[in-house]
Design an enzyme around this catalytic site. Structure first.
Site, PDB file in Angstrom:
ATOM      1  N   HIS A   1      -4.654  -6.095   6.703  1.00  9.58           N
ATOM      2  CA  HIS A   1      -4.720  -4.951   5.793  1.00  9.58           C
ATOM      3  C   HIS A   1      -3.422  -4.183   5.885  1.00  9.58           C
ATOM      4  O   HIS A   1      -2.846  -4.080   6.969  1.00  9.58           O
ATOM      5  CB  HIS A   1      -5.900  -4.034   6.173  1.00  9.58           C
ATOM      6  CG  HIS A   1      -6.295  -3.123   5.065  1.00  9.58           C
ATOM      7  ND1 HIS A   1      -5.657  -1.929   4.838  1.00  9.58           N
ATOM      8  CD2 HIS A   1      -7.232  -3.262   4.108  1.00  9.58           C
ATOM      9  CE1 HIS A   1      -6.213  -1.360   3.786  1.00  9.58           C
ATOM     10  NE2 HIS A   1      -7.159  -2.141   3.311  1.00  9.58           N
TER      11      HIS A   1
ATOM     12  N   ASP B   1     -13.702  -7.305   3.125  1.00 13.38           N
ATOM     13  CA  ASP B   1     -14.027  -8.445   2.259  1.00 13.38           C
ATOM     14  C   ASP B   1     -14.493  -9.666   3.035  1.00 13.38           C
ATOM     15  O   ASP B   1     -15.033 -10.601   2.455  1.00 13.38           O
ATOM     16  CB  ASP B   1     -12.801  -8.822   1.419  1.00 13.38           C
ATOM     17  CG  ASP B   1     -12.537  -7.788   0.359  1.00 13.38           C
ATOM     18  OD1 ASP B   1     -13.518  -7.275  -0.199  1.00 13.38           O
ATOM     19  OD2 ASP B   1     -11.369  -7.473   0.111  1.00 13.38           O
TER      20      ASP B   1
HETATM   21  N1  CMC Z   1      -3.379 -14.551   7.082  1.00 12.32           N
HETATM   22  C1  CMC Z   1      -2.266 -14.961   7.723  1.00 12.32           C
HETATM   23  N2  CMC Z   1      -1.195 -14.192   7.938  1.00 12.32           N
HETATM   24  C2  CMC Z   1      -1.237 -12.930   7.474  1.00 12.32           C
HETATM   25  C3  CMC Z   1      -2.368 -12.426   6.792  1.00 12.32           C
HETATM   26  C4  CMC Z   1      -3.468 -13.294   6.615  1.00 12.32           C
HETATM   27  N3  CMC Z   1      -4.561 -12.857   5.975  1.00 12.32           N
HETATM   28  N4  CMC Z   1      -2.142 -11.154   6.439  1.00 12.32           N
HETATM   29  C5  CMC Z   1      -0.900 -10.865   6.884  1.00 12.32           C
HETATM   30  N5  CMC Z   1      -0.369 -11.933   7.508  1.00 12.32           N
HETATM   31  C6  CMC Z   1       0.939 -11.991   8.192  1.00 12.32           C
HETATM   32  C7  CMC Z   1       2.082 -12.002   7.195  1.00 12.32           C
HETATM   33  O1  CMC Z   1       2.429 -13.328   6.838  1.00 12.32           O
HETATM   34  C8  CMC Z   1       3.167 -11.308   7.987  1.00 12.32           C
HETATM   35  O2  CMC Z   1       3.669 -12.194   8.938  1.00 12.32           O
HETATM   36  P1  CMC Z   1       5.230 -12.094   9.418  1.00 12.32           P
HETATM   37  O3  CMC Z   1       5.367 -10.735  10.039  1.00 12.32           O
HETATM   38  O4  CMC Z   1       5.405 -13.227  10.358  1.00 12.32           O
HETATM   39  O5  CMC Z   1       6.038 -12.260   8.154  1.00 12.32           O
HETATM   40  C9  CMC Z   1       2.400 -10.229   8.762  1.00 12.32           C
HETATM   41  O6  CMC Z   1       1.075 -10.783   8.922  1.00 12.32           O
HETATM   42  C10 CMC Z   1       2.329  -8.889   8.056  1.00 12.32           C
HETATM   43  O7  CMC Z   1       1.700  -9.087   6.791  1.00 12.32           O
HETATM   44  P2  CMC Z   1       2.210  -8.450   5.428  1.00 12.32           P
HETATM   45  O8  CMC Z   1       2.025  -9.478   4.334  1.00 12.32           O
HETATM   46  O9  CMC Z   1       3.531  -7.818   5.595  1.00 12.32           O
HETATM   47  O10 CMC Z   1       1.138  -7.312   5.236  1.00 12.32           O
HETATM   48  P3  CMC Z   1       0.844  -6.516   3.911  1.00 12.32           P
HETATM   49  O11 CMC Z   1       0.480  -5.155   4.334  1.00 12.32           O
HETATM   50  O12 CMC Z   1       1.933  -6.666   2.925  1.00 12.32           O
HETATM   51  O13 CMC Z   1      -0.428  -7.282   3.326  1.00 12.32           O
HETATM   52  C11 CMC Z   1      -2.658  -7.889   2.825  1.00 12.32           C
HETATM   53  C12 CMC Z   1      -1.745  -6.861   3.487  1.00 12.32           C
HETATM   54  C13 CMC Z   1      -4.094  -7.358   2.815  1.00 12.32           C
HETATM   55  C14 CMC Z   1      -2.225  -8.121   1.372  1.00 12.32           C
HETATM   56  C15 CMC Z   1      -2.570  -9.213   3.640  1.00 12.32           C
HETATM   57  O14 CMC Z   1      -2.978  -8.986   4.963  1.00 12.32           O
HETATM   58  C16 CMC Z   1      -3.412 -10.324   3.001  1.00 12.32           C
HETATM   59  O15 CMC Z   1      -2.943 -10.988   2.079  1.00 12.32           O
HETATM   60  N6  CMC Z   1      -4.661 -10.539   3.508  1.00 12.32           N
HETATM   61  C17 CMC Z   1      -5.546 -11.530   2.913  1.00 12.32           C
HETATM   62  C18 CMC Z   1      -6.158 -10.993   1.649  1.00 12.32           C
HETATM   63  C19 CMC Z   1      -7.233  -9.965   1.907  1.00 12.32           C
HETATM   64  O16 CMC Z   1      -8.107 -10.184   2.726  1.00 12.32           O
HETATM   65  N7  CMC Z   1      -7.188  -8.865   1.159  1.00 12.32           N
HETATM   66  C20 CMC Z   1      -8.207  -7.815   1.230  1.00 12.32           C
HETATM   67  C21 CMC Z   1      -7.665  -6.514   1.733  1.00 12.32           C
HETATM   68  S1  CMC Z   1      -8.987  -5.375   2.150  1.00 12.32           S
HETATM   69  C22 CMC Z   1      -9.770  -4.973   0.681  1.00 12.32           C
HETATM   70  C23 CMC Z   1      -8.883  -4.338  -0.324  1.00 12.32           C
HETATM   71  O17 CMC Z   1      -8.088  -3.457   0.009  1.00 12.32           O
HETATM   72  O18 CMC Z   1      -9.023  -4.699  -1.486  1.00 12.32           O
END
Ligand code: CMC
Length: 440
Positions: free
Chosen positions: A317, A375
């Protein structure tokens, strides 16, 4: 930028941040919220220095002032109007929470009665909307139907489109909260070729919703109270979440003076994405794809390999770097629902539990503070209730409508409201001469 320490109460600024740029020193006021990080007001940065700030993804940007929802992502705290989410999920219900979000206080007995009466007064939709639905292919994704249906309300309710009239704003808010479950259940019924079921106002909000989803005209349908309570809790947990992507979309759309129905449609579009509300559907698809507990190690390997582009859906998140407090409540709700339905051995649940165990102990996820989010469990609960995965994000939209409209209303009531208009770091071509087609 250096901050000069002098604590103050919001919104007056008693301390400044100093920025030195191009041998010029500029001061910016700082404001403290009641909780959470303080902010540096850089609105005059461009006029004072000729520079913009650059913050793709809004990693360090507070886009507005708000009194509605507070999140402390490190501590795993979520509060609506100061009330902890787990307390609201246990002691309150979705309609009361919608009143709280809209008005800032929990209702007293009289206010609660009046709030429920007003919602019930608006549960039906214009009969003409049935024809709108019939124009969609049956296989349409219900989020496409919802985005269209929500926007179309503006075509039906001309008497609540004046965004500058507080009474019309309130009327739209009631219409939206009351009609979204009806529109959602209609989208489901339409997709399976069943007749629409009209709302039953003697039922409570969640009972009525489940009734519209699962009743048929040919036999009596009794709503299971455990499932109705679980549905209500899920709606409560999803009702608001501060300035997330869809809420920010609603605010940005509304900042131009667009009507609230159009703004909700914009919010639905933003919510649909798999990184946001679409994740609940994506979690079930992922669990199905994994198929068996024995395949989990291979899947985790792919998730850790950045070149695969595969993420562990339902984990991570932007704000929570701790267990999502909503996920905690949902895990317990999941057990109640599966206990009631006798589906404890659900194979997808076994995969989910094992995934959770691995992710909470694996260095990759621990290091990055990737915890299960809301989720991860909501989809499994919906599935156990017999709700198809394409409807999951629709249910999120039904719940989030309360937050969207409360945030929109707060923005519209703010005398400082301005049209949202971000700027950019332009990296495109500089001025060049047009070359006629025959010379290219
Ligand atoms: N699986 C694997 N790796 C992950 C995941 C994941 N679900 N989420 C983040 N990472 C890794 C990402 O690759 C990055 O790694 P590195 O530092 O080596 O590059 C690190 O963790 C930080 O992630 P980020 O992409 O910079 O984080 P963000 O804040 O931009 O993204 C997110 C947040 C929710 C979009 C992401 O965690 C994600 O895509 N999760 C899966 C989708 C999901 O479950 N979404 C629902 C969110 S909760 C309900 C809502 O708000 O709607």
């Amino acid at each position: 930028m250096a901050a000069t320490e002098k604590k103050s109460a919001a919104p007056a600024s008693k301390r400044n941040a100093t920025l030195s740029v191009d041998s010029k020193t500029v001061e910016f006021p700082m404001y403290d919220g009641t909780e959470g990080p303080s902010v540096i007001d850089i609105s005059k940065l461009y006029s004072d220095t000729g520079y913009f700030t650059f913050d793709p993804g809004f990693m360090s940007t507070a886009s507005c002032e708000s009194k509605i929802t507070f999140i402390d992502g490190d501590k795993g705290i979520l509060r609506y109007r100061g009330y902890d989410i787990d307390v609201l999920a246990e002691k309150s219900d979705f309609l009361e929470v919608s009143y709280l979000l809209l008005n800032g206080e929990l209702p007293n007995a009289q206010e609660s009665k009046e709030h429920i009466r007003k919602i019930k007064n608006h549960t039906m939709v214009h009969e003409q909307l049935h024809f709108l639905y019939r124009g969609f292919p049956r296989a349409s994704h219900p989020m496409a139907v919802m985005a269209g249906a929500a926007a179309s309300l503006a075509a039906f309710y001309h008497d609540s489109l004046d965004v500058n009239d507080p009474a019309q704003r309130e009327l739209s808010a009631y219409r939206l909260i009351a009609k979204m479950p009806t529109l959602a259940a209609m989208a489901f019924k339409y997709s399976i070729g069943m007749p629409f079921i009209y709302p039953q106002n003697e039922m409570n909000f969640s009972e009525n919703f489940l009734h519209m989803m699962f009743a048929t005209p040919c036999e009596k349908y009794t709503v299971n109270p455990v499932l109705a309570r679980a549905m209500d809790r899920i709606l409560t947990l999803h009702a608001d979440h501060e300035q997330n992507a869809s809420t920010s979309t609603v605010r940005l759309a509304g900042s131009s003076g667009a009507n609230p129905f159009a703004c909700m449609s914009a919010g639905i579009a933003s919510l649909w994405g798999p990184a946001h509300g679409g994740a609940n559907e994506a979690v079930i698809n992922m669990l199905r794809e994994i198929g068996d507990v024995s395949k989990i190690p291979d899947f985790i390997k792919k998730v850790k390999d950045k070149s695969s582009g595969i993420k562990l859906m339902g984990f991570g998140h932007r704000v929570y770097k701790n267990y999502d407090p909503r996920a905690k409540v949902l895990r317990q709700t999941l057990e109640e629902v599966l206990g009631e339905l006798g589906k404890i051995d659900e194979p997808l649940l076994k995969i989910a539990i094992e995934l959770e165990r691995i992710a909470l102990s694996d260095e990759y996820f621990v290091e990055r503070k990737l915890y299960p989010n809301v989720d991860f469990y909501s989809g499994i609960i919906y599935r156990a209730m017999g709700i198809p995965s394409k409807m999951f994000t629709v249910l999120f939209a039904v719940a989030r409508t309360a937050g969207w409209i409360a945030q929109w209303k707060e923005m519209m009531e703010d005398p400082k409201n301005k049209i949202g208009r971000p700027r950019q770091l332009y990296l495109g071509a500089q001025q060049r001469s047009f070359i006629p087609l025959e010379k290219r």
